[in-house]
Each structure stands twice: as C-alpha cells, then as structure tokens.
Design an enzyme around this catalytic site. Structure first.
Site, mmCIF file in Angstrom:
data_model
loop_
_atom_site.group_PDB
_atom_site.id
_atom_site.type_symbol
_atom_site.label_atom_id
_atom_site.label_comp_id
_atom_site.label_asym_id
_atom_site.label_seq_id
_atom_site.Cartn_x
_atom_site.Cartn_y
_atom_site.Cartn_z
ATOM 1 N N GLN A 1 -20.026 16.592 -84.225
ATOM 2 C CA GLN A 1 -19.094 16.895 -85.034
ATOM 3 C C GLN A 1 -19.219 17.263 -86.477
ATOM 4 O O GLN A 1 -18.294 17.924 -86.957
ATOM 5 C CB GLN A 1 -18.121 15.453 -84.706
ATOM 6 C CG GLN A 1 -16.750 15.707 -85.265
ATOM 7 C CD GLN A 1 -15.913 16.423 -84.651
ATOM 8 O OE1 GLN A 1 -15.671 16.581 -83.541
ATOM 9 N NE2 GLN A 1 -15.249 17.529 -85.537
ATOM 10 N N HIS B 1 -19.478 20.825 -87.658
ATOM 11 C CA HIS B 1 -18.217 21.641 -87.652
ATOM 12 C C HIS B 1 -18.091 22.256 -89.376
ATOM 13 O O HIS B 1 -17.862 23.109 -89.590
ATOM 14 C CB HIS B 1 -17.051 21.149 -87.244
ATOM 15 C CG HIS B 1 -16.882 21.399 -85.859
ATOM 16 N ND1 HIS B 1 -16.787 22.553 -85.253
ATOM 17 C CD2 HIS B 1 -16.933 20.524 -84.725
ATOM 18 C CE1 HIS B 1 -16.594 22.519 -83.864
ATOM 19 N NE2 HIS B 1 -16.928 21.238 -83.447
ATOM 20 N N GLU C 1 -8.668 12.943 -82.438
ATOM 21 C CA GLU C 1 -8.755 14.287 -81.654
ATOM 22 C C GLU C 1 -9.625 14.063 -80.278
ATOM 23 O O GLU C 1 -9.201 14.311 -79.077
ATOM 24 C CB GLU C 1 -9.258 15.313 -82.624
ATOM 25 C CG GLU C 1 -9.276 16.828 -81.807
ATOM 26 C CD GLU C 1 -10.036 17.817 -82.487
ATOM 27 O OE1 GLU C 1 -10.547 17.287 -83.680
ATOM 28 O OE2 GLU C 1 -9.870 18.775 -82.247
ATOM 29 N N HIS C 2 -10.837 13.474 -80.712
ATOM 30 C CA HIS C 2 -11.905 13.418 -79.561
ATOM 31 C C HIS C 2 -12.250 11.964 -79.693
ATOM 32 O O HIS C 2 -12.592 11.360 -80.749
ATOM 33 C CB HIS C 2 -13.127 14.133 -79.956
ATOM 34 C CG HIS C 2 -12.854 15.846 -79.802
ATOM 35 N ND1 HIS C 2 -12.693 16.447 -81.061
ATOM 36 C CD2 HIS C 2 -12.852 16.752 -78.975
ATOM 37 C CE1 HIS C 2 -12.657 17.561 -80.838
ATOM 38 N NE2 HIS C 2 -12.558 17.976 -79.663
ATOM 39 N N ASP D 1 -15.849 20.574 -74.878
ATOM 40 C CA ASP D 1 -15.597 21.749 -76.167
ATOM 41 C C ASP D 1 -16.033 22.968 -75.220
ATOM 42 O O ASP D 1 -15.323 24.033 -75.710
ATOM 43 C CB ASP D 1 -16.767 21.658 -77.316
ATOM 44 C CG ASP D 1 -16.419 20.573 -78.123
ATOM 45 O OD1 ASP D 1 -15.330 19.963 -78.155
ATOM 46 O OD2 ASP D 1 -17.416 20.066 -78.825
ATOM 47 N N HIS E 1 36.394 20.978 -75.008
ATOM 48 C CA HIS E 1 35.419 20.709 -74.181
ATOM 49 C C HIS E 1 36.182 20.316 -72.937
ATOM 50 O O HIS E 1 35.800 20.525 -71.719
ATOM 51 C CB HIS E 1 34.328 19.736 -74.832
ATOM 52 C CG HIS E 1 33.362 20.125 -75.629
ATOM 53 N ND1 HIS E 1 33.746 20.699 -76.570
ATOM 54 C CD2 HIS E 1 32.024 20.342 -75.477
ATOM 55 C CE1 HIS E 1 32.568 21.091 -77.499
ATOM 56 N NE2 HIS E 1 31.550 21.031 -76.410
#
Lengths: 452, 452
Positions: free
Chosen positions: A256, A259, A323-324, A357, A416
C-alpha cells in the site's frame, strides 16, 4: 519505524485515524480554464492542451487500428496469459452481479417492475505516468462490457511520442474496447464530459487519476456528467493478532505504501509483540523495494494501533471504514462478518490485497477517505441504472385509485387527485371495457411485466 | 395554450428539450455561512437559525413522545387507511429489491463474495411549506427500514408554533422512525451532515427540498456526507397517439404543472389533432385547479411536440431522459421496452403518474434534469453498500499467485508482487499446511462464503 499507539482513548483514536483533508480550491482555479477551453474549443483545444501540458503533438486524438495491431505483438506471452486469467476471474465474478428484473403484482391489476438498463455511454480514465495501469482497464471495462453499455471509450495519456503503452492497448482490445483517446489530465475528463466533434459526450466517467483529474471529475459532476465516486488516496488497514505472520502483514503494508507518499496505511494488532515484529519486518522488506522512497514517506505518516481485543478492533475498522481491509487473525471470517464499513475485505493470511488488486475477481475501484460508510466499490451496478415501470388495469385503478385520491387531497395537490378522478369517472360511466382491463392485457408479448 | 412544435429538426428539438440551467453561486454564498455556523455552533446555532429563518423558538430540537402520540389522534381514519395501503404496496415492491449475496469460487481455492450491508446512519429530509409531504416519508423511510439502517432520522421544518404536521408524524411512526428533528432548510442538512451534540452525524442524506436544501446537500456531498442524487425541478413526458384519451393526458400534464412554476411538462404526440385536443382539455381542466396560477406558469414554458411515428417518439424520450414517462399509446408496453433513459415509466392509459407518486409501490424519488441517463431512482440499493470479500487458501494462492506477481511486475509495483512472493516462498518451503488449506477451512461457520 511506524509509530505505535497503545490502547488510545477515543479522542486520541479519532486523531490517529483522521485522514488528511485537502483544499482543492487552488486546483479548481487551474482546472476551470482547462474545462472552459475544451467546452469552447473542442478538438482543437484538446490538441493545444496536449502540446502545452503533455508536450505531445497529436495528429489523431484516437488510437489507430495500426497501433492496436502493433500493441499485441509487443506484449510478452506470459503477461498476456496472466491478463487473460485475471480477465476470466473478474468476468466470472462480475457476471454474477447482473440482476434479474423484479416483477410484482402488488395488488390485483397493479403490476410494478424494475429492470437494469445499461448506461448508454461511459468514459473510462486510465492514468498513465511511470507505469502502464492496464489493471484499471480490466476493472472498469469488464463490468461495462457485462452491463452492455453501448459505447465504452477509454482515455489515457501518451508518452511524448504520442504512444499509449502497448499493454494498456492489448488489454483494451481483450475486453472489447475499440476506442481509446490519447488524452490525460483534466482535458481528458472535459472531452468526455462535454463531448467534441470527435469525442462522444458520455453519461458517466470512471477511473482514478491525479488531483487535476479528480477535481475535473468533481466539477463536472455537479451539472454535466455522473462520476463513479469521490476519490482520495488509497488505503489499507491490516489486522493481526499474536499468531499472525509478521512478514505477510509487513508486505501488505508496504504494497500500500508504495502507491504514493499520501497512501494511508494502518496496522491494528491485539498483540504489542506482534506489532513490533511487523515493524521490524517492514524495515527489512522496505530496503529491497524499488519504490522505497515513496513507501518510506507514506510510512512516516502511518500508524500501528495496539488494542485489547476483537471488540476494539471492530470498533476501529468500522469507525475508519478502510478501502482495503486485510484480516490476518484467527477466526478471520467471524471478524469479517461483523464489518459494517469497508470497500473490500481480504480474509485470512493467504489473501493479500494484491490478489484483489489484479486477479481474484473482485473490483479494485473502491471507496476511499471513509466513503466506504456510504459508497460501494465499482461493480456492474455502476454501469446500469434501474428503471421502474408500472401498469395499472381498469380494475386495478378502481381498487387503488381512491387511496391515491385521498393522499393527493391531503397533500393539497388536486391536480394529482384529478388525474385519477377523470379516469375513475370514465370507468364508472362506461363500465370496465375490454381494452386495458385485467382480462385482456394489451401487450401480452411484452417482457416488462412478465414474471420470472 | 401549450406551444405546439411540428416535426422539429434535431437542432430545434434540442432547443425545445433544453432544461433551464441554474447558477447556484448566489445561493452558495447564502448557504456557506449557514453551514459554517452549524459546524461551529452546533445545537445552539441551530436554535438561533430556526428563530432567524423560520421564526420559531425551539426548546427541544426533537419531536417528543407526547407530540407523536397526539399526532395519531389528529389524522382521519380514512387517510390512515390510505397511507397504510400505500405503505403495504411500497413495502412489498421494495422488499423484492433486497439482493441475496453473491458467492463464487472463481478458481479452486479462490472464493469471492459480495453482500449488501446497510448504511449505518441515514438522514431523511422532508420538506414542509404549504402541504404536509407525508408521501416523502414513505418513499424514503420504507427502503431505509427494509435495508436495515441502524439509525434513521427525519428532519422537517415546523410551523411557527414549532409543530410538525401530524400526518408526517403519523407516517413516520408507521414506518418505524422514532427520531424527527424540527429543522428545515440548509441548517437541517448541516445538522445531519456534520452532527452536533444531539444530532447524530449521518452517512447519507436523502430527500427533496428548495434550492437552499439542494445547494447545502451539494456542498456537503463534496467532502462530508453522501447524498441520494442531484436535484432539479420535477418533470413529466406524456406520449399519446391518435387514439389516446385527451382528458387523461391533460390531467397528467396538469398534475405535473401544479408542482411549481419551474415544473417541466412535455407532451409528445404522433397526431396533431390529438395534440390540439389535449391542449383544449388542459385549458378546461386548469380552471378548476386550486393551484391554477402555479400550473399556468409552468405550462407557459411547456411544449407539445408532434412527430411522425414511434421511432421519432423513442428518440425524443431517450435524448430527454424524463423523470416520469407516461406512455398512453397503443402497444404502450412495446414502446416502454425500448426506453433507455427514464426514471419511472407509467404504461397504459389507466396508469397516471399520481399512482406512482403515492401508492403503486414504486419509488417517487427519481432522477431529474436528464440524470436518468446515469442515475436510478431511490430504492433499497440507495440504503446499502455492497462489500466484497475474498478468501484464498494456500492452494488457491499457489494457483493464482504467479498471475498476480507477473501483473504487479508489469505495473512496476514490486511491493505488490512481494506480498504474494513472501507467501508463496513460505508455502513452497513448508508445504501446504493444515491451516488455511482447502481441506480445512478455518471458519466453517462463516456466512460470508457459504453458497446459496
């Protein structure tokens, strides 16, 4: 060394888990004129911007047939095989996400249905830069293909010779995308969001990107085009206990961290000893990484949180909404069952995030920045909309109409109410007619209201 | 009289179907300080703003037990019955939207799954004003209840005595919502989006509202909270042919027009004669409406488009993407099948939009402003997120790992590759161990990866 926090109090915990907040107003000021140029100047402006920002002269904005053909020859066979395996897994898992229509006669003569209809035109942004992110092509184009979107275009920046990486082009071909635009940055988003003479205006834009891309998507999302989800730096939370393998956990944290310097990396451990072991392993493995400098920077901002037990772990997971999420503890599945907020969960010690991934079958486009509390990752759902339908027979309206009349009246909307009344009056006057009555549905052939 | 356009050319058609565009920058300037006041001042600021904007002094921001009890006694039994019928229909149709988990072993030892998890905390905005919009309570709270959201709060403005309409409170109770906040406008959105001492910070905000509410939602959606969808004025497109009932079509156009002066109303007809008949009927029915002035204003901006045949009709529908689409032609279902972009479709002459607005079972919170091209209406999906999970056994990683390694290598992410390599090396060294191997899954009891 990653900083270790032991049993932090709840306010300290909130501080530790606080994500960096960004002020995009400066970037908005840069992006706004780019959007305007493309909106006004179309293709010509796109060529000019490519020259200005990417230093590339583009004769054709689109990848040509010849370039596609050449690409396939430039990719190694072993890599092709790997991409095909990943493609099959992703395809299988995403195909299972297609939903059958819901059809229901809620009352006699009142039939409702709901079905998925593909979004007609979608644009997929695939970042360029140092590495060819062909995995993004798989993750976005496969669900688009399964959903049945009529027009799928990709936009990706080129090198200075105006070339897109052959692996990206090979993958695009594999998943049936025939139109690849040679554009990067905010101008690529503008091209797809507004449309030009040669670029179709799409209905929704997907894909990761740098801050200019992110801000351009956000700005267009207000009025002009839908986007996949809000974007933020990638994140992982790894959970370990005293029996976990420290080397595995360290490798996941580093995957991670490499990145980008803003990657969010958190380890949660129910064992202080294990936390220290992981830290030592991170040091050992870090030295061997080519992206060592980037990872080091991200780790400087990272945290290890040591807590008492699984209850505290769960609280941390759900208040962060990673996220993960990698759960490498004993009874990992039991813990995973209780997770309320996370993008994608990796269960057990032999399930590294890298698998998801690239190739396990799940999507890697996931909510960051706490959005996992309310957003899902990209799936086939992201490429369809659900349209609802209703068909009421004369008998059905006789039954349901008075309810509608009363509710409309109570909301003081007599127009209506009247839409029901004019119909009921006619039915009462004429009696149930053959047409549109329960006994003789007009269109027996229609698939819309046909049950399972 | 609504203006009639015959066989417009495509550029003229685009002009006719053009929706008004709004510049929200002025409203943003008003809303921004309100948001900041609530973020800084919490409950105290909320009380002050209620006094300032709604001229009401609120002791308690929340509806009390006594108020709830009193409400039920103030609602007529016939209306209660109608609301209950609507509730049953909406509940039935929305319950069918819950999705079973997807579980799939994509390769031996590589199992992926995906399941719906309720969004934990949601805030529902129910506008006040002249009419009590209890139907909004049904349309938002029912799917929230079915999804299983843990915390569902409603916020709605009060009258000057600090009271919320009893029908709104009755309906809230009926659908199990126990917490109703006495706030309207941008401050209500801010309260739910940021949270205060007494108001929980929610994960997603739903509901219609005036421009201040809309802009507040939009501003918070950038960073702080998810929202249901972008908002715009309500719309209807009614399609008729030479045999359609002109009075019904006129009543549907008027039902839309009475919503507000900015309501979007379009009639598409394959018969000029029928178009003129509808126009005459609109005139006749208009005079009887209590909201005549509002409807008249909306009709002044409305259009009737006369075209040759069904092909042209379909083109108009799909390029406009109406929120509500009423198809009152022959073979209505056949036409409805071909619709690509619309929020909700009303098929056949006895299916007025009002039925779906209140009680047919479909949701009335739908995409406006052309967003039907990419957005769905509110459904149970809107109140859940889908989390994906993967579990890989040692055998599974032996099989899939090399693929991941090769792809990570090609993307120049060696940290990603290493996370697989450290595991594969260990398996190769030690052999497949009992734990986490295919033969002995760790948690046989887990529901996450259990099939069917």
């Amino acid at each position: 060394m990653i900083k270790i926090y032991e049993n932090p109090a709840s306010n300290e915990l909130a501080q530790i888990l606080q994500r960096p907040s960004y002020d995009f107003s400066k970037i908005e000021k840069i992006v706004k004129p780019i959007l305007e140029k493309v909106q006004r100047g179309g293709d010509k402006a796109l060529r000019k911007l490519a020259l200005e920002y990417d230093h590339v002269e583009l004769d054709d904005l689109w990848v040509t047939e010849e370039e596609f053909e050449a690409a396939s020859g430039q990719v190694q066979d072993t890599l092709k095989e790997s991409i095909q395996i990943a493609y099959q897994n992703i395809r299988k898992f995403h195909e299972a996400q297609l939903q059958a229509p819901t059809v229901m006669e809620v009352m006699p003569g009142v039939t409702c249905s709901r079905r998925q209809v593909p979004i007609e035109k979608v644009g997929l942004y695939v970042p360029g830069g140092s590495a060819p992110l062909f995995s993004t092509v798989l993750m976005l184009a496969v669900p688009a293909q399964i959903a049945g979107c009529h027009e799928v275009i990709i936009s990706s920046p080129t090198n200075r010779l105006g070339q897109i990486n052959p692996v990206v082009l090979y993958t695009a071909q594999l998943v049936g995308v025939k139109r690849v635009l040679k554009l990067g940055g905010a101008q690529a988003i503008a091209a797809m969001g507004y449309g030009t003479d040669t670029v179709p205006k799409v209905d929704k834009i997907f894909g990761p990107g740098n801050q200019y891309v992110t801000v351009a998507k956000q700005m267009l999302a207000k009025q002009d085009v839908a986007i996949d989800m809000p974007a933020g730096p990638s994140e992982v939370m790894v959970v370990v206990d005293k029996n976990s393998n420290a080397a595995y956990a360290a490798s996941d944290l580093l995957a991670q961290a490499e990145h980008g310097p803003d990657s969010q990396v958190v380890l949660v451990s129910t064992s202080k000893k294990k936390a220290e072991e992981v830290n030592a392993e991170v040091e050992a493995q870090l030295s061997k990484l080519s992206r060592k400098k980037i990872a080091e920077k991200a780790l400087g901002e990272s945290s290890i949180i040591v807590v008492e037990g699984r209850k505290e772990v769960l609280n941390i997971i759900n208040s962060y909404g990673p996220e993960h999420l990698i759960i490498s503890t004993e009874k990992a599945e039991k813990l995973a069952e209780k997770v309320i907020s996370a993008g994608s969960v990796f269960v057990g010690e032999y399930t590294p995030e890298s698998a998801g991934d690239y190739a396990s079958g799940t999507n890697h486009t996931l909510p960051t920045n706490g959005w996992a509390k309310s957003y899902s990752g990209v799936s086939v759902d992201s490429f369809v909309k659900n349209i609802t339908y209703q068909r009421i027979t004369q008998e059905g309206l006789m039954l349901l109409g008075p309810t509608v009349e009363r509710m409309a009246e109570a909301e003081l909307l007599d127009g209506h109410k009247n839409a029901v009344t004019v119909r009921l009056n006619k039915i009462r006057e004429d009696g149930i007619s053959g047409k549109l009555s329960k006994e003789s549905p007009e269109d027996g052939e229609s698939i819309l209201f046909r049950k399972g």
